[in-house]
Design a protein around this motif. Structure first.
Motif, mmCIF file in Angstrom:
data_model
loop_
_atom_site.group_PDB
_atom_site.id
_atom_site.type_symbol
_atom_site.label_atom_id
_atom_site.label_comp_id
_atom_site.label_asym_id
_atom_site.label_seq_id
_atom_site.Cartn_x
_atom_site.Cartn_y
_atom_site.Cartn_z
ATOM 1 N N ALA A 1 0.830 -1.202 0.000
ATOM 2 C CA ALA A 1 0.000 0.000 0.000
ATOM 3 C C ALA A 1 0.865 1.253 0.000
ATOM 4 N N VAL A 2 1.923 1.240 0.793
ATOM 5 C CA VAL A 2 2.842 2.380 0.835
ATOM 6 C C VAL A 2 3.515 2.574 -0.518
ATOM 7 N N LEU A 3 3.923 1.467 -1.156
ATOM 8 C CA LEU A 3 4.574 1.544 -2.464
ATOM 9 C C LEU A 3 3.662 2.192 -3.497
ATOM 10 N N PHE A 4 2.399 1.746 -3.558
ATOM 11 C CA PHE A 4 1.476 2.300 -4.553
ATOM 12 C C PHE A 4 1.086 3.741 -4.213
ATOM 13 N N ALA A 5 1.000 4.067 -2.922
ATOM 14 C CA ALA A 5 0.725 5.451 -2.527
ATOM 15 C C ALA A 5 1.865 6.369 -2.967
ATOM 16 N N MET A 6 3.089 5.898 -2.831
ATOM 17 C CA MET A 6 4.242 6.683 -3.275
ATOM 18 C C MET A 6 4.243 6.866 -4.794
ATOM 19 N N ALA A 7 3.817 5.832 -5.510
ATOM 20 C CA ALA A 7 3.743 5.936 -6.967
ATOM 21 C C ALA A 7 2.711 6.986 -7.378
ATOM 22 N N ILE A 8 1.566 7.004 -6.687
ATOM 23 C CA ILE A 8 0.539 8.013 -6.972
ATOM 24 C C ILE A 8 1.055 9.408 -6.632
ATOM 25 N N ALA A 9 1.778 9.532 -5.514
ATOM 26 C CA ALA A 9 2.357 10.822 -5.134
ATOM 27 C C ALA A 9 3.351 11.294 -6.193
ATOM 28 N N ALA A 10 4.111 10.361 -6.764
ATOM 29 C CA ALA A 10 5.081 10.717 -7.806
ATOM 30 C C ALA A 10 4.366 11.240 -9.052
ATOM 31 N N VAL A 11 3.238 10.637 -9.381
ATOM 32 C CA VAL A 11 2.456 11.111 -10.528
ATOM 33 C C VAL A 11 1.923 12.515 -10.250
ATOM 34 N N LEU B 1 6.013 19.327 -12.751
ATOM 35 C CA LEU B 1 6.726 19.123 -14.016
ATOM 36 C C LEU B 1 5.813 19.182 -15.229
ATOM 37 N N ASP B 2 4.570 19.585 -15.020
ATOM 38 C CA ASP B 2 3.599 19.768 -16.107
ATOM 39 C C ASP B 2 3.309 18.499 -16.900
ATOM 40 N N LEU B 3 3.298 17.348 -16.230
ATOM 41 C CA LEU B 3 2.860 16.130 -16.898
ATOM 42 C C LEU B 3 1.408 16.306 -17.318
ATOM 43 N N ASP B 4 1.088 15.872 -18.517
ATOM 44 C CA ASP B 4 -0.250 16.050 -19.080
ATOM 45 C C ASP B 4 -1.339 15.626 -18.097
ATOM 46 N N ALA B 5 -2.360 16.455 -17.948
ATOM 47 C CA ALA B 5 -3.408 16.222 -16.959
ATOM 48 C C ALA B 5 -4.174 14.930 -17.224
ATOM 49 N N VAL B 6 -4.503 14.666 -18.495
ATOM 50 C CA VAL B 6 -5.253 13.454 -18.826
ATOM 51 C C VAL B 6 -4.419 12.212 -18.531
ATOM 52 N N LEU B 7 -3.146 12.235 -18.925
ATOM 53 C CA LEU B 7 -2.254 11.102 -18.667
ATOM 54 C C LEU B 7 -2.077 10.892 -17.165
ATOM 55 N N SER B 8 -1.895 11.985 -16.442
ATOM 56 C CA SER B 8 -1.722 11.898 -14.987
ATOM 57 C C SER B 8 -2.950 11.278 -14.329
ATOM 58 N N PHE B 9 -4.127 11.722 -14.757
ATOM 59 C CA PHE B 9 -5.364 11.218 -14.173
ATOM 60 C C PHE B 9 -5.489 9.709 -14.348
ATOM 61 N N TRP B 10 -5.299 9.237 -15.568
ATOM 62 C CA TRP B 10 -5.531 7.817 -15.826
ATOM 63 C C TRP B 10 -4.452 6.932 -15.200
ATOM 64 N N ILE B 11 -3.222 7.409 -15.118
ATOM 65 C CA ILE B 11 -2.187 6.637 -14.412
ATOM 66 C C ILE B 11 -2.552 6.510 -12.939
ATOM 67 N N ALA B 12 -2.945 7.634 -12.328
ATOM 68 C CA ALA B 12 -3.346 7.596 -10.918
ATOM 69 C C ALA B 12 -4.582 6.724 -10.730
ATOM 70 N N TYR B 13 -5.501 6.770 -11.680
ATOM 71 C CA TYR B 13 -6.722 5.971 -11.598
ATOM 72 C C TYR B 13 -6.389 4.484 -11.583
ATOM 73 N N ILE B 14 -5.439 4.085 -12.415
ATOM 74 C CA ILE B 14 -5.013 2.681 -12.447
ATOM 75 C C ILE B 14 -4.339 2.300 -11.133
#
Length: 269
Positions: free
Chosen positions: A177-187, A194-207
């Motif tokens: 759970a901590v690992l995946f939470a950190m991954a979401i925080a990184a996104v 860093l201006d990562l595309d909003a749509v791409l960011s949303f769907w990565i976090a959603y997954i």
């Protein structure tokens, strides 16, 4: 691409209100809670219903179909209907992955790859047809169909990828759970800093919220001998459903997650 007023009607459906909520902190909280319920409810039904994995899958798919019919027939976003669909699609997405792994013996590497490819195809066709993947304008039958199809495969992909990571790394539920939470925080950092595309960011976090919620659900429900808190699937599911119901009721009253209507000419690519 910025369509002119009235351009978005006709064969693609009449212009109407956005059918999904605004992405707020409430959205992400309920999404994770629904994901947790999806994991624990799928396990509970599989163990207690006596229908087998296939029978439970058919039953839950039928229930999801009924709720989606109500969702599609609604003229605007309705929190109760929308989040009921998300909760059920979480269960069905989990069961799809579990059926491939447990009933058909498909390796997690293969199912993860296939779900990723299918999801990419859904996004590609969606963008080619609509010229946008924006979730702020899910306002036609076509866009809503693509949206729910994408949501289904994000749950299936998240389930397969999460199981793959947990089996390969074997971190245990809490550390997973901590690992995946950190991954979401990184996104989130990549998007806001860093201006990562909003749509791409949303769907990565959603997954990523799928394996996050599953790890939390397993940690709470599984026996202490397996690294959990041994609350059981029934208690865990009931607890999270109660919180979901409370938040959805709050949002239904306050409408804190409903966007102000836009003029048709405000559509952005």
């Amino acid at each position: 691409m910025v369509p002119q007023a009235g351009q978005h009607s006709g064969s693609r459906g009449q212009l109407r209100s956005n059918k999904v909520p605004e992405v707020t902190v409430y959205f992400w909280i309920i999404k994770v809670l629904c994901t947790t319920v999806g994991e624990t409810a799928a396990d509970l039904l599989n163990e207690k219903a006596g229908l087998g994995l296939t029978g439970v899958s058919v039953l839950m798919s039928a229930l999801l179909g009924v709720v989606l019919v109500v969702q599609f027939r609604s003229s605007a976003y309705r929190p109760g209907v929308y989040w009921s669909a998300v909760a059920l699609i979480s269960v069905v997405g989990t069961l799809i992955s579990d059926n491939l792994t447990d009933n058909m013996g498909v390796p997690l590497e293969a199912s993860t790859t296939v779900f990723a490819i299918v999801l990419a195809v859904v996004f590609a066709v969606w963008h080619r047809r609509e010229r946008t993947l924006s979730i702020h304008h899910i306002d036609t039958t076509s866009r809503e169909s693509f949206y729910w199809l994408a949501v289904l495969f994000t749950f299936a992909l998240g389930t397969a990828a999460g199981d793959l990571v947990s089996e390969r790394i074997d971190l245990g539920y809490w550390l997973s759970a901590v690992l995946f939470a950190m991954a979401i925080a990184a996104v989130a950092i990549a998007h806001f800093a860093l201006d990562l595309d909003a749509v791409l960011s949303f769907w990565i976090a959603y997954i990523l919220t799928r394996p996050l919620g599953a790890s939390i659900g397993d940690y709470l429900s599984q026996p202490t001998s397996n690294g959990g808190l041994d609350l059981g699937a029934v208690v865990t599911s009931a607890l999270f459903l109660a919180v979901i119901l409370g938040l959805v009721t709050y949002l239904s009253v306050t409408r804190r997650d409903v966007a102000e209507p836009e003029h048709p000419s405000g559509y952005a690519a």
